[in-house]
Design a protein around this motif. Structure first.
Motif, PDB file in Angstrom:
ATOM      1  N   VAL A  53       1.003  -1.122  -0.097  1.00  9.29           N
ATOM      2  CA  VAL A  53       0.021   0.015  -0.094  1.00  9.29           C
ATOM      3  C   VAL A  53       0.910   1.270   0.063  1.00  9.29           C
ATOM      4  N   PRO A  54       0.285   2.497  -0.450  1.00  8.94           N
ATOM      5  CA  PRO A  54       1.032   3.741  -0.362  1.00  8.94           C
ATOM      6  C   PRO A  54       1.306   4.042   0.945  1.00  8.94           C
ATOM      7  N   SER A  55       2.472   4.838   1.208  1.00 12.32           N
ATOM      8  CA  SER A  55       2.970   5.188   2.396  1.00 12.32           C
ATOM      9  C   SER A  55       1.759   6.112   3.142  1.00 12.32           C
ATOM     10  N   GLY A  56       1.694   5.576   4.662  1.00 13.06           N
ATOM     11  CA  GLY A  56       0.653   6.239   5.272  1.00 13.06           C
ATOM     12  C   GLY A  56      -0.773   5.446   5.191  1.00 13.06           C
ATOM     13  N   ALA A  57      -0.889   4.628   4.409  1.00 13.67           N
ATOM     14  CA  ALA A  57      -2.169   3.796   4.080  1.00 13.67           C
ATOM     15  C   ALA A  57      -2.135   2.461   5.425  1.00 13.67           C
ATOM     16  N   VAL A  58      -3.333   2.126   5.463  1.00 16.63           N
ATOM     17  CA  VAL A  58      -3.633   0.989   6.292  1.00 16.63           C
ATOM     18  C   VAL A  58      -4.468   0.089   5.542  1.00 16.63           C
ATOM     19  N   PHE A  59      -4.414  -1.313   5.410  1.00 12.65           N
ATOM     20  CA  PHE A  59      -5.277  -2.218   4.820  1.00 12.65           C
ATOM     21  C   PHE A  59      -5.582  -3.262   6.004  1.00 12.65           C
ATOM     22  N   TYR A  60      -6.645  -3.497   6.295  1.00 13.87           N
ATOM     23  CA  TYR A  60      -7.381  -4.717   7.024  1.00 13.87           C
ATOM     24  C   TYR A  60      -8.031  -5.552   6.340  1.00 13.87           C
ATOM     25  N   GLY A  61      -7.859  -6.706   6.481  1.00 16.67           N
ATOM     26  CA  GLY A  61      -8.479  -7.899   5.423  1.00 16.67           C
ATOM     27  C   GLY A  61      -8.804  -9.043   6.373  1.00 16.67           C
ATOM     28  N   LEU A  62      -9.599  -9.983   5.576  1.00 14.76           N
ATOM     29  CA  LEU A  62     -10.128 -11.338   6.107  1.00 14.76           C
ATOM     30  C   LEU A  62      -9.926 -12.030   5.017  1.00 14.76           C
ATOM     31  N   VAL A  63      -9.590 -13.610   5.203  1.00 12.25           N
ATOM     32  CA  VAL A  63      -9.254 -14.404   4.331  1.00 12.25           C
ATOM     33  C   VAL A  63     -10.097 -15.543   4.553  1.00 12.25           C
ATOM     34  N   MET A  64     -10.827 -16.070   3.548  1.00  7.77           N
ATOM     35  CA  MET A  64     -11.545 -17.485   3.694  1.00  7.77           C
ATOM     36  C   MET A  64     -11.242 -18.480   2.729  1.00  7.77           C
ATOM     37  N   TYR A  65     -10.861 -19.663   3.108  1.00  7.49           N
ATOM     38  CA  TYR A  65     -10.448 -20.696   2.282  1.00  7.49           C
ATOM     39  C   TYR A  65     -10.614 -22.018   2.902  1.00  7.49           C
ATOM     40  N   VAL A 104     -11.177 -10.357   1.369  1.00  6.46           N
ATOM     41  CA  VAL A 104     -11.833  -9.046   1.448  1.00  6.46           C
ATOM     42  C   VAL A 104     -11.121  -8.219   2.465  1.00  6.46           C
ATOM     43  N   GLY A 105     -11.341  -6.902   2.110  1.00  9.09           N
ATOM     44  CA  GLY A 105     -10.510  -5.996   2.947  1.00  9.09           C
ATOM     45  C   GLY A 105     -10.871  -4.508   2.857  1.00  9.09           C
ATOM     46  N   THR A 106     -10.346  -3.469   3.743  1.00 10.93           N
ATOM     47  CA  THR A 106     -10.564  -1.944   3.692  1.00 10.93           C
ATOM     48  C   THR A 106      -9.119  -1.605   3.616  1.00 10.93           C
ATOM     49  N   LEU A 107      -8.932  -0.793   2.537  1.00 11.64           N
ATOM     50  CA  LEU A 107      -7.847   0.216   2.321  1.00 11.64           C
ATOM     51  C   LEU A 107      -8.306   1.590   2.750  1.00 11.64           C
ATOM     52  N   ILE A 108      -7.584   2.039   3.809  1.00  9.66           N
ATOM     53  CA  ILE A 108      -7.805   3.582   4.352  1.00  9.66           C
ATOM     54  C   ILE A 108      -6.308   4.268   3.670  1.00  9.66           C
ATOM     55  N   ASN A 109      -6.567   5.136   2.753  1.00 11.24           N
ATOM     56  CA  ASN A 109      -5.170   5.609   2.384  1.00 11.24           C
ATOM     57  C   ASN A 109      -4.952   7.113   2.982  1.00 11.24           C
ATOM     58  N   GLY A 110      -3.837   7.281   3.151  1.00 12.88           N
ATOM     59  CA  GLY A 110      -3.284   8.707   3.656  1.00 12.88           C
ATOM     60  C   GLY A 110      -3.256   9.671   2.600  1.00 12.88           C
ATOM     61  N   ALA A 111      -2.448  10.517   2.989  1.00 11.82           N
ATOM     62  CA  ALA A 111      -2.201  11.691   2.032  1.00 11.82           C
ATOM     63  C   ALA A 111      -1.411  11.262   0.702  1.00 11.82           C
ATOM     64  N   THR A 112      -0.563  10.381   0.725  1.00 10.08           N
ATOM     65  CA  THR A 112       0.200   9.764  -0.458  1.00 10.08           C
ATOM     66  C   THR A 112      -0.486   9.026  -1.402  1.00 10.08           C
ATOM     67  N   PRO A 113      -1.048   9.507  -2.733  1.00  7.72           N
ATOM     68  CA  PRO A 113      -1.515   8.539  -3.701  1.00  7.72           C
ATOM     69  C   PRO A 113      -0.451   7.515  -4.013  1.00  7.72           C
ATOM     70  N   GLY A 114      -1.039   6.515  -4.693  1.00 10.50           N
ATOM     71  CA  GLY A 114       0.005   5.414  -4.923  1.00 10.50           C
ATOM     72  C   GLY A 114      -0.898   3.987  -5.598  1.00 10.50           C
ATOM     73  N   THR A 115      -0.381   3.005  -5.134  1.00  6.69           N
ATOM     74  CA  THR A 115      -1.110   1.587  -5.806  1.00  6.69           C
ATOM     75  C   THR A 115      -1.068   0.538  -4.674  1.00  6.69           C
ATOM     76  N   LEU A 116      -2.430   0.076  -4.690  1.00  5.38           N
ATOM     77  CA  LEU A 116      -2.457  -1.281  -4.055  1.00  5.38           C
ATOM     78  C   LEU A 116      -2.202  -2.207  -5.032  1.00  5.38           C
ATOM     79  N   GLN A 117      -1.250  -3.206  -4.384  1.00  2.48           N
ATOM     80  CA  GLN A 117      -0.622  -4.097  -5.386  1.00  2.48           C
ATOM     81  C   GLN A 117      -0.657  -5.296  -4.557  1.00  2.48           C
ATOM     82  N   PHE A 118      -1.218  -6.490  -5.210  1.00  2.00           N
ATOM     83  CA  PHE A 118      -1.185  -7.780  -4.767  1.00  2.00           C
ATOM     84  C   PHE A 118       0.181  -8.418  -5.112  1.00  2.00           C
ATOM     85  N   GLN A 119       0.924  -8.901  -4.139  1.00  2.00           N
ATOM     86  CA  GLN A 119       2.118  -9.694  -4.211  1.00  2.00           C
ATOM     87  C   GLN A 119       2.039 -11.344  -3.761  1.00  2.00           C
TER      88      GLN A 119
END
Length: 129
Positions: free
Chosen positions: A56-68, A100-115
């Motif tokens: 995630v971009p600097s200053g962002a937070v991402f909270y998620g849940l995985v089901m499998y 599933v998740g929620t990305l709360i971004n801060g002041a820095t735009p950028g990219t949410l990237q799956f690795q």
């Protein structure tokens, strides 16, 4: 609502180094909030399994849940954030995980990237479909 579709499979062989998925990413604006849902199809053997993380971009937070469903056929649910890679069991057959998740971004735009990568380096193929 955006839909991002993976048009082709990607393979990792003999590597536990996280790598950017070629297709599963999108740009995020400053101070924006996003709901993310990923229906992940993957194929990995029992030795390598599969690990993933979202960057995630600097200053962002991402909270998620995985089901499998794990290799023994048990349903698994766990929570995660963007601070560490998570492991998904493999059996050498196609599996799916609902992320599933929620990305709360801060002041820095950028990219949410799956690795993703093999959790344990192995000569067999691991694929995200």
């Amino acid at each position: 609502m955006w839909v991002i579709r993976k048009p082709s499979d990607e393979t990792v062989n003999n590597s536990a180094v996280l790598q950017n998925d070629n297709h599963l990413l999108f740009g995020v604006g400053a101070n924006e909030v996003y709901q993310v849902a990923l229906h992940l199809l993957y194929n990995s053997g029992t030795t390598p399994d599969l690990k993933f993380i979202f960057t995630v971009p600097s200053g962002a937070v991402f909270y998620g849940l995985v089901m499998y469903v794990d290799a023994a056929g048990n349903s698994r649910v766990f929570k995660f954030d963007a601070s560490g890679a998570q492991d998904l069991n493999g059996t050498g057959a196609v599996h799916w995980a609902w992320i599933v998740g929620t990305l709360i971004n801060g002041a820095t735009p950028g990219t949410l990237q799956f690795q993703w990568a093999q959790n344990t380096q192995d000569a067999s193929d691991s694929k995200v479909l």
